[in-house]
Write a protein that holds these residues in place. Structure first.
Motif, PDB file in Angstrom:
ATOM      1  N   ALA A 100       0.838  -1.198   0.000  1.00 37.65           N
ATOM      2  CA  ALA A 100       0.000   0.000   0.000  1.00 37.65           C
ATOM      3  C   ALA A 100       0.875   1.251   0.000  1.00 37.65           C
ATOM      4  CB  ALA A 100      -0.908   0.006   1.222  1.00 37.65           C
ATOM      5  N   SER A 101       0.430   2.246  -0.721  1.00 39.70           N
ATOM      6  CA  SER A 101       1.116   3.542  -0.736  1.00 39.70           C
ATOM      7  C   SER A 101       0.069   4.657  -0.739  1.00 39.70           C
ATOM      8  CB  SER A 101       2.032   3.663  -1.957  1.00 39.70           C
ATOM      9  OG  SER A 101       1.289   3.569  -3.157  1.00 39.70           O
ATOM     10  N   SER A 140      -3.643   5.780   8.278  1.00 35.87           N
ATOM     11  CA  SER A 140      -4.885   5.478   9.003  1.00 35.87           C
ATOM     12  C   SER A 140      -5.469   4.117   8.636  1.00 35.87           C
ATOM     13  CB  SER A 140      -5.917   6.568   8.741  1.00 35.87           C
ATOM     14  OG  SER A 140      -6.224   6.626   7.358  1.00 35.87           O
ATOM     15  N   ILE A 141      -4.626   3.211   8.159  1.00 36.96           N
ATOM     16  CA  ILE A 141      -5.121   1.865   7.819  1.00 36.96           C
ATOM     17  C   ILE A 141      -5.541   1.147   9.081  1.00 36.96           C
ATOM     18  CG2 ILE A 141      -4.456  -0.403   6.955  1.00 36.96           C
ATOM     19  CD1 ILE A 141      -2.668   0.955   4.928  1.00 36.96           C
ATOM     20  N   ARG A 155      -6.304  -6.908  11.469  1.00 34.47           N
ATOM     21  CA  ARG A 155      -6.728  -5.578  11.889  1.00 34.47           C
ATOM     22  C   ARG A 155      -5.663  -4.906  12.745  1.00 34.47           C
ATOM     23  NH1 ARG A 155     -10.848  -8.912  11.204  1.00 34.47           N
ATOM     24  NH2 ARG A 155     -12.784  -8.137  10.262  1.00 34.47           N
ATOM     25  N   THR A 156      -5.861  -3.627  12.997  1.00 32.99           N
ATOM     26  CA  THR A 156      -4.971  -2.894  13.882  1.00 32.99           C
ATOM     27  C   THR A 156      -4.877  -3.633  15.210  1.00 32.99           C
ATOM     28  OG1 THR A 156      -5.658  -0.812  12.873  1.00 32.99           O
ATOM     29  CG2 THR A 156      -4.554  -0.690  15.005  1.00 32.99           C
ATOM     30  N   THR A 160      -9.580   5.407   7.448  1.00 36.68           N
ATOM     31  CA  THR A 160     -10.630   6.314   7.913  1.00 36.68           C
ATOM     32  C   THR A 160     -11.268   7.073   6.756  1.00 36.68           C
ATOM     33  OG1 THR A 160      -8.943   7.974   8.358  1.00 36.68           O
ATOM     34  CG2 THR A 160      -9.642   6.584  10.205  1.00 36.68           C
ATOM     35  N   SER A 161     -10.642   7.040   5.580  1.00 37.38           N
ATOM     36  CA  SER A 161     -11.187   7.772   4.429  1.00 37.38           C
ATOM     37  C   SER A 161     -11.910   6.867   3.449  1.00 37.38           C
ATOM     38  CB  SER A 161     -10.072   8.526   3.698  1.00 37.38           C
ATOM     39  OG  SER A 161      -9.133   7.613   3.163  1.00 37.38           O
ATOM     40  N   GLY A 162     -11.869   5.555   3.678  1.00 37.94           N
ATOM     41  CA  GLY A 162     -12.597   4.675   2.776  1.00 37.94           C
ATOM     42  C   GLY A 162     -11.940   3.330   2.586  1.00 37.94           C
TER      43      GLY A 162
END
Length: 115
Positions: free
Chosen positions: A24-25, A30-31, A52-53, A100-102
């Motif tokens: 991912a880049s 916020s993943i 998950r986190t 957090t953005s999608g």
């Protein structure tokens, strides 16, 4: 925005192993979810494995004990180690990342297991 690049698919005989990678880049800070979905011909896409986190993981029953999902936070990469592969594991595997953005999807990588 998050961009995902998958690699590692291919053709393998039953009983063999493959490791999928998804890097991912972009806005990766916020993943909170990284997962591998798969879609076999004529079937619905299903969640194969997720992490998950905090490191909690879950797997679909059919891959438990054979697949392992892991994450390298420094590289923003999620892996799927697939062992003891079966013909029924044949599918296109998609990486999904949620922030957090999608939610963002990779382009998919084909895994084919021959009997």
């Amino acid at each position: 925005q998050v961009q995902l690049v998958e690699s590692g698919g291919g053709l393998v005989q039953a009983g063999g192993s493959l490791r999928l990678s998804c890097a991912a880049s972009g806005s990766t800070f916020s993943i909170n979810f990284m997962g591998w979905y798969r879609q076999a011909p004529g079937k619905q896409r299903e969640l194969a494995a997720a992490i998950r986190t905090g490191g909690s993981t879950n797997y679909v029953d059919s891959v438990k004990g054979r697949f392992t999902i892991s994450r390298d936070n420094a590289k923003n990469t999620v892996y799927l180690q697939m062992n003891s592969l079966k013909p029924e594991d044949t599918a296109v595997y998609y990486c999904k990342v949620v922030t957090t953005s999608g939610a963002y999807w990779g382009q998919g990588t084909q895994v084919t297991v021959s009997s």
